[in-house]
Design an enzyme around this catalytic site. Structure first.
Site, short mmCIF file in Angstrom:
data_model
loop_
_atom_site.label_atom_id
_atom_site.label_comp_id
_atom_site.label_asym_id
_atom_site.label_seq_id
_atom_site.Cartn_x
_atom_site.Cartn_y
_atom_site.Cartn_z
N THR A 87 0.81 -1.24 0.00
CA THR A 87 0.00 0.00 0.00
C THR A 87 0.83 1.28 0.00
O THR A 87 0.28 2.37 0.17
CB THR A 87 -0.93 0.06 1.23
OG1 THR A 87 -0.11 0.08 2.40
CG2 THR A 87 -1.90 -1.11 1.30
N TRP A 88 2.15 1.16 -0.16
CA TRP A 88 2.96 2.38 -0.13
C TRP A 88 2.54 3.29 -1.29
O TRP A 88 2.33 2.80 -2.41
CB TRP A 88 4.45 2.03 -0.24
CG TRP A 88 5.37 3.16 0.13
CD1 TRP A 88 5.05 4.28 0.83
CD2 TRP A 88 6.75 3.28 -0.21
NE1 TRP A 88 6.16 5.09 0.97
CE2 TRP A 88 7.22 4.49 0.34
CE3 TRP A 88 7.65 2.46 -0.91
CZ2 TRP A 88 8.54 4.92 0.21
CZ3 TRP A 88 8.97 2.89 -1.04
CH2 TRP A 88 9.40 4.10 -0.49
N ASP A 121 -0.40 -5.22 3.42
CA ASP A 121 0.72 -4.63 4.15
C ASP A 121 0.61 -3.11 4.11
O ASP A 121 0.50 -2.51 3.05
CB ASP A 121 2.05 -5.03 3.48
CG ASP A 121 3.23 -4.39 4.19
OD1 ASP A 121 3.60 -4.89 5.27
OD2 ASP A 121 3.75 -3.37 3.69
N TYR A 180 3.12 5.49 5.76
CA TYR A 180 2.64 5.72 4.39
C TYR A 180 1.54 6.78 4.38
O TYR A 180 0.48 6.59 4.97
CB TYR A 180 2.13 4.42 3.75
CG TYR A 180 3.14 3.27 3.75
CD1 TYR A 180 4.51 3.52 3.83
CD2 TYR A 180 2.73 1.96 3.67
CE1 TYR A 180 5.43 2.48 3.83
CE2 TYR A 180 3.65 0.91 3.67
CZ TYR A 180 5.00 1.19 3.76
OH TYR A 180 5.90 0.15 3.77
N GLN A 236 10.55 -8.24 7.34
CA GLN A 236 10.18 -7.76 5.99
C GLN A 236 11.36 -6.99 5.42
O GLN A 236 11.81 -6.01 6.02
CB GLN A 236 8.95 -6.85 6.10
CG GLN A 236 8.46 -6.39 4.75
CD GLN A 236 7.22 -5.51 4.83
OE1 GLN A 236 7.22 -4.36 4.39
NE2 GLN A 236 6.14 -6.05 5.37
N TYR A 283 9.57 -7.08 0.30
CA TYR A 283 8.97 -5.80 -0.15
C TYR A 283 9.59 -5.34 -1.45
O TYR A 283 10.65 -5.82 -1.85
CB TYR A 283 8.98 -4.75 0.96
CG TYR A 283 10.28 -4.04 1.33
CD1 TYR A 283 10.91 -3.17 0.45
CD2 TYR A 283 10.79 -4.15 2.61
CE1 TYR A 283 12.05 -2.46 0.81
CE2 TYR A 283 11.93 -3.45 3.00
CZ TYR A 283 12.57 -2.61 2.09
OH TYR A 283 13.68 -1.91 2.46
N LEU A 322 8.78 -5.92 -7.17
CA LEU A 322 8.99 -5.55 -8.58
C LEU A 322 10.03 -4.43 -8.67
O LEU A 322 10.12 -3.73 -9.68
CB LEU A 322 7.65 -5.09 -9.20
CG LEU A 322 6.51 -6.11 -9.08
CD1 LEU A 322 5.18 -5.50 -9.56
CD2 LEU A 322 6.83 -7.38 -9.85
P1 NDP Z 1 6.59 -2.80 -5.94
O1 NDP Z 1 7.86 -3.53 -6.25
O2 NDP Z 1 5.44 -3.54 -5.43
O3 NDP Z 1 6.21 -1.98 -7.26
C1 NDP Z 1 5.13 -1.10 -7.27
C2 NDP Z 1 5.12 -0.38 -8.60
O4 NDP Z 1 4.95 -1.32 -9.66
C3 NDP Z 1 3.99 0.61 -8.71
O5 NDP Z 1 4.47 1.72 -9.43
C4 NDP Z 1 2.92 -0.13 -9.51
O6 NDP Z 1 2.17 0.78 -10.26
C5 NDP Z 1 3.76 -1.01 -10.41
N1 NDP Z 1 3.12 -2.29 -10.73
C6 NDP Z 1 2.56 -3.19 -9.88
N2 NDP Z 1 2.10 -4.28 -10.52
C7 NDP Z 1 2.37 -4.07 -11.83
C8 NDP Z 1 2.15 -4.81 -13.02
N3 NDP Z 1 1.55 -6.01 -12.99
N4 NDP Z 1 2.53 -4.28 -14.20
C9 NDP Z 1 3.12 -3.07 -14.25
N5 NDP Z 1 3.37 -2.31 -13.17
C10 NDP Z 1 3.00 -2.80 -11.96
O7 NDP Z 1 7.03 -1.60 -4.96
P2 NDP Z 1 6.67 -1.11 -3.52
O8 NDP Z 1 7.83 -0.31 -3.08
O9 NDP Z 1 5.32 -0.51 -3.48
O10 NDP Z 1 6.67 -2.45 -2.62
C11 NDP Z 1 5.53 -3.21 -2.32
C12 NDP Z 1 5.08 -2.98 -0.89
O11 NDP Z 1 6.09 -3.34 0.04
C13 NDP Z 1 4.81 -1.51 -0.56
O12 NDP Z 1 3.64 -1.04 -1.18
C14 NDP Z 1 4.80 -1.57 0.95
O13 NDP Z 1 3.58 -2.11 1.40
C15 NDP Z 1 5.98 -2.52 1.21
N6 NDP Z 1 7.26 -1.81 1.42
C16 NDP Z 1 7.86 -1.93 2.64
C17 NDP Z 1 9.06 -1.30 2.92
C18 NDP Z 1 9.67 -1.43 4.27
O14 NDP Z 1 10.61 -0.69 4.58
N7 NDP Z 1 9.21 -2.35 5.08
C19 NDP Z 1 9.73 -0.45 1.91
C20 NDP Z 1 9.06 -0.44 0.63
C21 NDP Z 1 7.88 -1.11 0.42
P3 NDP Z 1 0.55 0.85 -10.19
O15 NDP Z 1 0.16 1.04 -8.77
O16 NDP Z 1 0.24 2.01 -11.06
O17 NDP Z 1 0.06 -0.46 -10.77
#
Ligand code: NDP
Length: 281
Positions: A23-24, A52, A57, A167, A195, A198
């Site tokens: 959900t970030w 998550d 966030y 995590q 986390y 992608l």
């Molecule tokens: P991700 O690796 O999940 O990538 C997210 C990005 O990829 C967004 O821009 C999304 O765009 C895009 N995306 C997702 N699915 C697809 C797809 N099928 N095709 C093309 N683009 C796609 O990055 P996050 O950093 O958000 O990591 C996931 C989660 O991990 C976070 O949301 C959070 O909950 C957690 N996190 C935890 C951290 C920590 O310190 N504990 C640090 C960072 C993240 P769109 O939304 O437009 O689809």
């Protein structure tokens, strides 16, 4: 028809889907909230019932999105949230959790994490976590961004061995944890939450991944997530605000990678050969 999602199991025997929802960056813009809620609901509908989030966030805005998404179906969802290190004192942790519960519109968080190691002594944070657990406000607790040494030190502290999860950043282009942290966690039956699976979207533009995914007839995101799902007790939490991309991510569970596929991925994204510092976002 979709295959059932693989699962991960905590020390206490509780099982969750190994593919959840991040959900970030949700809750940052009012006009996008409805789409974000819909994307999370689409994920829940197809079995990605782990969400998550974190107080950090959007300053609580992402927790509000998650709270709205699970309204009326709280018992179907496993909620993970995190306390900021600056709030993680004995009293601060309790106050931060109470505020998260309000925003999440719930009376308990299923897994509550310390977001990263900070200045407050861990002993006080653990005491607060245990108080919250005894009161039923959290069901279990864990940490985030702890490297192999830090997680060993934590588990040696009084009460530290019950830490349920860690995590960390883990995806095809960031595999350092496979050298020491992941083996330690596997040995200790502690699920690892991956986390940025992608790499915040960057991985999807990798030419090598794109070529292999095209040959296999799937989107790159599906292949990148299938790699993580091939690991035991690893929970991937991709974030997407689009129901269509959530479904694309869900399809990763229908992709069984063979030893040959995994060897090909090792060629494109070589695994670590020595200890590497833990990378963080
Ligand atoms: P991700 O690796 O999940 O990538 C997210 C990005 O990829 C967004 O821009 C999304 O765009 C895009 N995306 C997702 N699915 C697809 C797809 N099928 N095709 C093309 N683009 C796609 O990055 P996050 O950093 O958000 O990591 C996931 C989660 O991990 C976070 O949301 C959070 O909950 C957690 N996190 C935890 C951290 C920590 O310190 N504990 C640090 C960072 C993240 P769109 O939304 O437009 O689809």
């Amino acid at each position: 028809m979709s295959l059932a999602l693989p699962t991960a199991t905590f020390h206490d025997g509780y099982t969750v889907p190994a593919l959840g929802l991040g959900t970030w960056h949700m809750g940052e813009r009012r006009g996008e909230k409805a789409d974000e809620v819909r994307a999370l609901q689409a994920g829940i509908d197809c079995g990605m019932t782990l969400i998550d989030t974190a107080e950090m966030y959007a300053n609580g805005g992402a927790e509000e999105v998650a709270g709205e998404a699970v309204r009326g179906r709280r018992d179907d969802v496993f909620l993970v949230s995190k306390v900021l290190p600056s709030n993680a004192s004995r009293q601060g942790t309790i106050a931060a959790c109470e505020a998260s519960l309000k925003r999440l519109e719930t009376d308990h968080i299923d897994l509550y994490l310390l977001h990263w190691p900070g200045r407050h002594p861990l002993g006080g944070t653990i005491e607060a976590f245990e108080e919250l657990r005894a009161a039923g406000k959290i069901s279990r607790w864990g940490v985030s961004n702890f490297d192999a040494l830090a997680i060993r030190q934590l588990s040696a502290l009084p009460g530290g061995a019950v830490c349920a999860a860690n995590q960390v950043l883990y995806n095809l282009s960031t595999r350092g944890i496979e050298f020491d942290l992941l083996p330690w966690m596997t040995e200790n039956a502690m699920p690892l939450m991956a986390y940025s699976p992608l790499d915040e979207g960057r991985l999807l533009r990798h030419p090598g991944l794109g070529k292999m995914a095209k040959r296999l007839g799937m989107p790159p995101a599906q292949l990148a997530l299938a790699f993580l799902l091939s690991r035991d007790n690893v929970i991937a939490i991709p974030k997407s605000s689009s129901p269509q991309r959530v479904m694309e991510n869900r399809a990763a569970a229908d992709t069984i990678l063979t030893a040959e596929h995994l060897a090909e991925l090792d060629q494109i994204f070589p695994p670590p050969r020595s200890r590497e510092p833990l990378q963080m976002i």
